[in-house]
Design a protein around this motif. Sequence first.
Motif, PDB file in Angstrom:
ATOM      1  N   ILE A   1       4.590   5.530  -4.464  1.00 19.09           N
ATOM      2  CA  ILE A   1       5.316   4.319  -4.731  1.00 19.09           C
ATOM      3  C   ILE A   1       4.571   3.035  -5.198  1.00 19.09           C
ATOM      4  CG2 ILE A   1       6.975   2.895  -3.222  1.00 19.09           C
ATOM      5  CD1 ILE A   1       7.049   4.940  -1.265  1.00 19.09           C
ATOM      6  N   PRO A   2       4.757   2.713  -6.640  1.00 16.85           N
ATOM      7  CA  PRO A   2       3.989   1.869  -7.228  1.00 16.85           C
ATOM      8  C   PRO A   2       4.417   0.200  -7.101  1.00 16.85           C
ATOM      9  CG  PRO A   2       5.342   2.753  -8.870  1.00 16.85           C
ATOM     10  CD  PRO A   2       5.833   3.609  -7.407  1.00 16.85           C
TER      11      PRO A   2
ATOM     12  N   LEU B   1       2.502   2.286   0.594  1.00 20.72           N
ATOM     13  CA  LEU B   1       3.098   1.261   0.219  1.00 20.72           C
ATOM     14  C   LEU B   1       2.126   0.262  -0.213  1.00 20.72           C
ATOM     15  CD1 LEU B   1       6.292   0.705   2.760  1.00 20.72           C
ATOM     16  CD2 LEU B   1       6.349   1.002   0.220  1.00 20.72           C
ATOM     17  N   TYR B   2       0.878   0.259   0.701  1.00 15.44           N
ATOM     18  CA  TYR B   2      -0.089  -0.827   0.375  1.00 15.44           C
ATOM     19  C   TYR B   2      -1.076  -0.406  -0.551  1.00 15.44           C
ATOM     20  CZ  TYR B   2       0.423  -3.223   4.984  1.00 15.44           C
ATOM     21  OH  TYR B   2       0.990  -4.073   6.119  1.00 15.44           O
ATOM     22  N   THR B   3      -1.268   0.814  -0.910  1.00  9.20           N
ATOM     23  CA  THR B   3      -2.264   1.363  -1.950  1.00  9.20           C
ATOM     24  C   THR B   3      -1.565   1.649  -3.297  1.00  9.20           C
ATOM     25  OG1 THR B   3      -2.026   3.658  -1.535  1.00  9.20           O
ATOM     26  CG2 THR B   3      -3.643   2.326  -0.068  1.00  9.20           C
ATOM     27  N   ALA B   4      -0.435   1.946  -3.193  1.00 11.43           N
ATOM     28  CA  ALA B   4       0.464   2.432  -4.483  1.00 11.43           C
ATOM     29  C   ALA B   4      -0.374   3.360  -5.150  1.00 11.43           C
ATOM     30  CB  ALA B   4       0.468   0.978  -5.294  1.00 11.43           C
TER      31      ALA B   4
ATOM     32  N   GLY C   1       2.118   5.190   9.794  1.00  7.17           N
ATOM     33  CA  GLY C   1       1.061   5.082   9.320  1.00  7.17           C
ATOM     34  C   GLY C   1       0.783   5.494   7.549  1.00  7.17           C
ATOM     35  N   ASN C   2       1.660   6.726   7.394  1.00  4.37           N
ATOM     36  CA  ASN C   2       1.545   7.242   5.963  1.00  4.37           C
ATOM     37  C   ASN C   2       2.265   6.190   5.056  1.00  4.37           C
ATOM     38  OD1 ASN C   2      -0.118   9.587   6.320  1.00  4.37           O
ATOM     39  ND2 ASN C   2       1.592  10.675   7.324  1.00  4.37           N
ATOM     40  N   ALA C   3       3.461   5.612   5.817  1.00 10.57           N
ATOM     41  CA  ALA C   3       4.030   4.814   4.924  1.00 10.57           C
ATOM     42  C   ALA C   3       3.303   3.558   4.640  1.00 10.57           C
ATOM     43  CB  ALA C   3       5.464   4.534   5.666  1.00 10.57           C
ATOM     44  N   THR C   4       2.631   3.243   5.527  1.00 12.09           N
ATOM     45  CA  THR C   4       1.803   1.699   5.174  1.00 12.09           C
ATOM     46  C   THR C   4       0.837   2.073   4.173  1.00 12.09           C
ATOM     47  OG1 THR C   4       2.136   0.953   7.622  1.00 12.09           O
ATOM     48  CG2 THR C   4       0.193   0.245   6.248  1.00 12.09           C
TER      49      THR C   4
ATOM     50  N   VAL D   1       9.746   5.763   6.737  1.00  9.48           N
ATOM     51  CA  VAL D   1       8.977   5.797   8.145  1.00  9.48           C
ATOM     52  C   VAL D   1       9.410   6.980   8.996  1.00  9.48           C
ATOM     53  CG1 VAL D   1       8.628   4.437  10.294  1.00  9.48           C
ATOM     54  CG2 VAL D   1       8.356   3.264   7.953  1.00  9.48           C
ATOM     55  N   GLU D   2      10.882   7.266   8.946  1.00 13.82           N
ATOM     56  CA  GLU D   2      11.301   8.110   9.652  1.00 13.82           C
ATOM     57  C   GLU D   2      10.687   9.590   9.252  1.00 13.82           C
ATOM     58  OE1 GLU D   2      16.055   6.264  10.359  1.00 13.82           O
ATOM     59  OE2 GLU D   2      15.506   8.005   8.879  1.00 13.82           O
TER      60      GLU D   2
END
Length: 264
Positions: free
Chosen positions: A136-137, A166-169, A160-163, A154-155
Motif C-alpha cells: 500500500i504505497p 501503511l506506515y512503511t509503504a 500490527g501488520n496493518a500499521t 485490520v480485520e
Amino acid sequence: MTDLTEKMIGKKDGSIGWLIFNNPTQHNALSHEMRLTTLDILDDFERDDDIRVIVLRGAGEKSFISGADISQFDGYANDADRQRDMSTVSARLAERYEHLRKPTIAMIQGFCLGAGVGTALSVDLRIASEKAQFGIPAGRLGVAYPLRSVRRLVEIIGSGNATEMLYTAKRYSAAEALSMGLVNKVVPHDELEASVRDLAATIADNAPLTIYASKVAIREAMKSDADRNNGLIDSVIAACFSSEDHAEGRKAFAEKRKPVFKGK
C-alpha cells in the motif's frame, strides 16, 4: 463474453463469472471509469442464476491491479466536485462487493498494490501466485487509504501488520502475505488459474442459499452486538431449512449421490 468497455471484461464460463481488469499497459491500474463498469458487470453476474461464483483477475501475467490510475489525480485536490464523484463511486463499489449474494475470489498474479489490495480485501477469498507482490504505497504518494479499506485490512491481518503496511509503504512477497493472513493460499504461478478454477467449482457445487447464509453470518459476526442484524441472520437460516435444496441435500445423502442444487 460480455465486453462492456475495453478496460473491463465480464466473461461467463459455466458457473463462473470472470471479472477481468483489462488495462495491462498500465499494469491494470484502476480508473474511475473502470470502477463504474465494474458495478455494471457485478449487477449482471448477480442477476444470472447460472453464475454461482465470481472470480476477479487482472489481464496478462504481470498484475492483478497495480493501484489506482494516478493520471486521474491531476487537479483532484482542488476540485471538490471531482473528489466527491470519485469518492461516491468508490464507496458504491465497496458496498456492492460487501453485499454480493454470490461468493467471490481474487486470483492474484503479479502486482497487487494500493487499490489492488483494497479490491482483493473486498472479496471473500484470495488465492495468490508465488510471484505476487503486495503493498500500500499511499505513504509515498501523499494520499490517505480509505477508512473502509483500513477497517477491512485490520480485520484480515490485524492492527500490527496493518500499521506496518501503511506506515512503511513497503512491498511484501506472496509468502509474507500468506504469513500475515492477507491471502488464503499461495500456489505455483503456472498452477494459479487451475487452482482458482478448482476452488470455484467446489464452491459452485454447494448449496447457493447456504453459501449466502454463510456470507451474511460472517459479515454480521464482525459487527458489534448493537450493529448486528440478527433478523437478517435468522431469515437466511430459515430460508435454507425451508428450501428445495435442503430437501435435495437430505435425499442425496440418503441415496449416497452428489446433490444437485438449484438455489431454491
